[in-house]
Write an enzyme that holds these catalytic residues in place. Structure first.
Site, PDB file in Angstrom:
ATOM      1  N   GLU A  42       0.709  -1.246  -0.050  1.00  0.00           N
ATOM      2  CA  GLU A  42      -0.044  -0.103   0.231  1.00  0.00           C
ATOM      3  C   GLU A  42       0.884   1.291  -0.101  1.00  0.00           C
ATOM      4  OE1 GLU A  42      -3.422   0.008  -0.006  1.00  0.00           O
ATOM      5  OE2 GLU A  42      -3.681  -2.238   0.450  1.00  0.00           O
ATOM      6  N   THR A  43       0.348   2.127  -0.634  1.00  0.00           N
ATOM      7  CA  THR A  43       1.024   3.590  -0.496  1.00  0.00           C
ATOM      8  C   THR A  43      -0.220   4.468  -0.118  1.00  0.00           C
ATOM      9  OG1 THR A  43       2.628   3.346  -2.173  1.00  0.00           O
ATOM     10  CG2 THR A  43       1.758   5.509  -1.735  1.00  0.00           C
TER      11      THR A  43
END
Length: 257
Positions: A42-43
């Site tokens: 995830e970002t």
């Protein structure tokens, strides 16, 4: 951009997430390209909204509706790196999430997504686990299967092409733990994540499931990926509280086109 290891107190453990604190959203294609470039589970992108924060999460291939470890990573960046005091309130696709500092690092206040127990096992799940008895349940984004014991979770070899056939769902396996109340692993190839190291969001369903089975509302959980991660969990009515630590690995400068 910061990169933070979440649900761990030591570098190179837990689950890494990137965090960008913005004045306003970048174009969606740029945010997706940044997430793909990072190639992390995830970002997170966060912006102020007056009294709190708006928070979005991107996997390498699409925007995610819910992510726990990147919420923890974002909280760590805001509190530890930027010096923001007090409770952090995030508006997200799954509603309002609140995060407080705690003795264990951070306490995350998430919605309770109760397990939907399956009376009929879908064909793609049978293809993965065979014709025997399968204890399965689901929520809005994942299929869950309870295995016999922790060793079965550790030894499980994922058939990623078969898991892809659960589309649009991903797969969680779980069992009663040896040293913890329960353990789990998470496979999300549709999201570009063959195996996620530590996943906060799945515990919004695992906690009510195991709380009911074990007859207790305070539980210790461990995600048995190669990196591993420990979560202290509490079921509190329609909320699930998760406590964990985080450490900063990197601060970087991005040069956008």
């Amino acid at each position: 951009m910061y990169q933070v290891d979440a649900f761990t107190s030591a570098l190179f453990r837990g689950n890494p997430a990137a965090v960008l604190v913005l004045d306003d959203w970048l174009p969606e294609a740029i945010m997706q390209n940044i997430a793909a470039e990072n190639n992390l589970a995830e970002t997170a992108f966060v912006r102020p909204n007056g009294g709190g924060w708006d928070l979005r999460w991107f996997t390498p291939v699409h925007e995610a509706p819910f992510c726990g470890h990147a919420t923890l990573a974002t909280s760590h960046v805001l509190a530890h790196e930027m010096g923001i005091d007090g409770q952090l309130v995030f508006e997200t696709q799954v509603g309002t999430l609140r995060v407080d500092r705690s003795n264990d690092g951070y306490r995350l206040d998430f919605p309770n997504f109760p397990p939907d127990i399956l009376s009929e096992i879908p064909v793609p799940l049978r293809a993965i686990f065979g014709p025997g008895e399968v204890k399965a349940f689901r929520n809005f984004e994942n299929m869950f299967v309870e295995l016999a014991d922790e060793r079965a979770v550790v030894d499980f070899v994922p058939d990623l092409p078969a898991i892809l056939k659960l589309d649009p769902l991903s797969l969680v396996i779980t069992a009663r733990g040896d040293e913890h109340d329960f353990v789990s692993r998470y496979f999300a190839p549709l999201a570009g994540i063959p195996e996620d190291p530590v996943t906060g969001s799945i515990h919004a369903t695992l906690v009510p499931y195991w709380a009911q089975k074990l007859g207790k509302t305070n539980l210790s959980a461990f995600q048995r990926s190669s990196r591993g991660g420990h979560l202290l969990c509490e079921l509190k009515g329609d909320r699930v509280l998760l406590s964990g630590s985080a450490v900063t690995f990197m601060k970087a400068q991005i040069y956008l086109p």
